[in-house]
Design a protein around this motif. Sequence first.
Motif, PDB file in Angstrom:
ATOM      1  N   ARG A  99       0.752 108.691 -41.517  1.00 38.01           N
ATOM      2  CA  ARG A  99      -0.040 109.887 -41.226  1.00 38.01           C
ATOM      3  C   ARG A  99      -1.022 109.626 -40.090  1.00 38.01           C
ATOM      4  NH1 ARG A  99      -2.507 112.745 -46.422  1.00 38.01           N
ATOM      5  NH2 ARG A  99      -3.182 114.096 -44.713  1.00 38.01           N
ATOM      6  N   TRP A 100      -1.627 108.440 -40.089  1.00 34.91           N
ATOM      7  CA  TRP A 100      -2.557 108.099 -39.008  1.00 34.91           C
ATOM      8  C   TRP A 100      -1.830 108.065 -37.662  1.00 34.91           C
ATOM      9  CZ3 TRP A 100      -2.092 103.731 -35.898  1.00 34.91           C
ATOM     10  CH2 TRP A 100      -3.131 103.534 -34.982  1.00 34.91           C
ATOM     11  N   TYR A 115      -0.106 106.162 -45.503  1.00 36.84           N
ATOM     12  CA  TYR A 115      -1.376 106.383 -44.801  1.00 36.84           C
ATOM     13  C   TYR A 115      -1.245 106.004 -43.328  1.00 36.84           C
ATOM     14  CZ  TYR A 115      -6.205 105.761 -43.311  1.00 36.84           C
ATOM     15  OH  TYR A 115      -7.387 105.825 -42.607  1.00 36.84           O
ATOM     16  N   VAL A 116      -0.605 104.865 -43.062  1.00 33.88           N
ATOM     17  CA  VAL A 116      -0.399 104.444 -41.668  1.00 33.88           C
ATOM     18  C   VAL A 116       0.476 105.456 -40.937  1.00 33.88           C
ATOM     19  CG1 VAL A 116       0.634 102.667 -40.194  1.00 33.88           C
ATOM     20  CG2 VAL A 116      -0.733 102.002 -42.179  1.00 33.88           C
ATOM     21  N   ARG A 141      -0.976 111.622 -36.470  1.00 33.39           N
ATOM     22  CA  ARG A 141      -2.122 112.344 -35.900  1.00 33.39           C
ATOM     23  C   ARG A 141      -2.489 111.794 -34.524  1.00 33.39           C
ATOM     24  NH1 ARG A 141      -4.078 111.820 -41.320  1.00 33.39           N
ATOM     25  NH2 ARG A 141      -5.363 110.046 -40.648  1.00 33.39           N
ATOM     26  N   ARG A 142      -2.429 110.483 -34.380  1.00 31.84           N
ATOM     27  CA  ARG A 142      -2.765 109.872 -33.091  1.00 31.84           C
ATOM     28  C   ARG A 142      -1.758 110.282 -32.013  1.00 31.84           C
ATOM     29  NH1 ARG A 142      -5.926 105.966 -30.978  1.00 31.84           N
ATOM     30  NH2 ARG A 142      -5.071 104.657 -29.312  1.00 31.84           N
TER      31      ARG A 142
END
Length: 257
Positions: A242-243, A239-240, A246-247
């Motif tokens: 993917r975050w 999850y981190v 995207r950032r």
Amino acid sequence: MNALLTLTRAVARKELVLMVRYPVNTLSNLFLTYLFFVLIFFGGQAVAGPALTASLDGIIVGFFLWTMASLSFGYLAWSVTAEAQWGTFEQLYMTPFGIRTIMLVKAAVGTTINFGWGLGMLLLLLVTSGRSLQVDLGTVLPLGALTLASAVGIGFCFAGLSILYKRIEDLLSVVNFALVGCIAAPVESVAWLKAIPLAQGSYLLRRTMDGGIRLWEIPAPEILLLVGTAIAYPAAGYYVFRWAQRRARRKGILGHY
């Protein structure tokens, strides 16, 4: 499925080619780990004597796990950094599989290769120390895989950070040594420590390799806790990742180094 197998073979071949092409870098990392053990073993014998001998089996199992965990943890972050340096990181997004599938396959291939390195290191440690452990592959392999899953989860997290901040080598070194604390955590006396990465797996591996316990003899709650950490940490790390991905795309720094 055939496409995924092709991707897996390609990733595995690439990793093997890189290891062969840069043998000094590959072997020096393992040599330093082995040298670290030798210093502790012979230095500890001179200082502690019988006290070290009594805990030597646990130290060997800990080094075996630390070798695999440190390689698995750092592999994903170093992979992202290397791809960015080579200028090929953005190309991974243009493949039919996408970056996420490629990173998952990289994690699986890297863990498999690192498991092989770990077994080789274990053999060296046993030969050096003159000790013997009961290595039942039917027990060690599944426990080792579940244990390393939490290290892979941490690796995904720092792979995401390397996308954002590029140079995090010093931080990786700090976390690498922090893994020693996780592996050596006193879970027998402090039960909640079993929830931290590597701690529960290290505890179970010590019991099986030192005491000769088989997989089916381990209490079910202990196995379930290990499975829980093997799911939770990779999920959180992914999850981190993917975050961070995207950032980085929003900031336009995805392919920068």
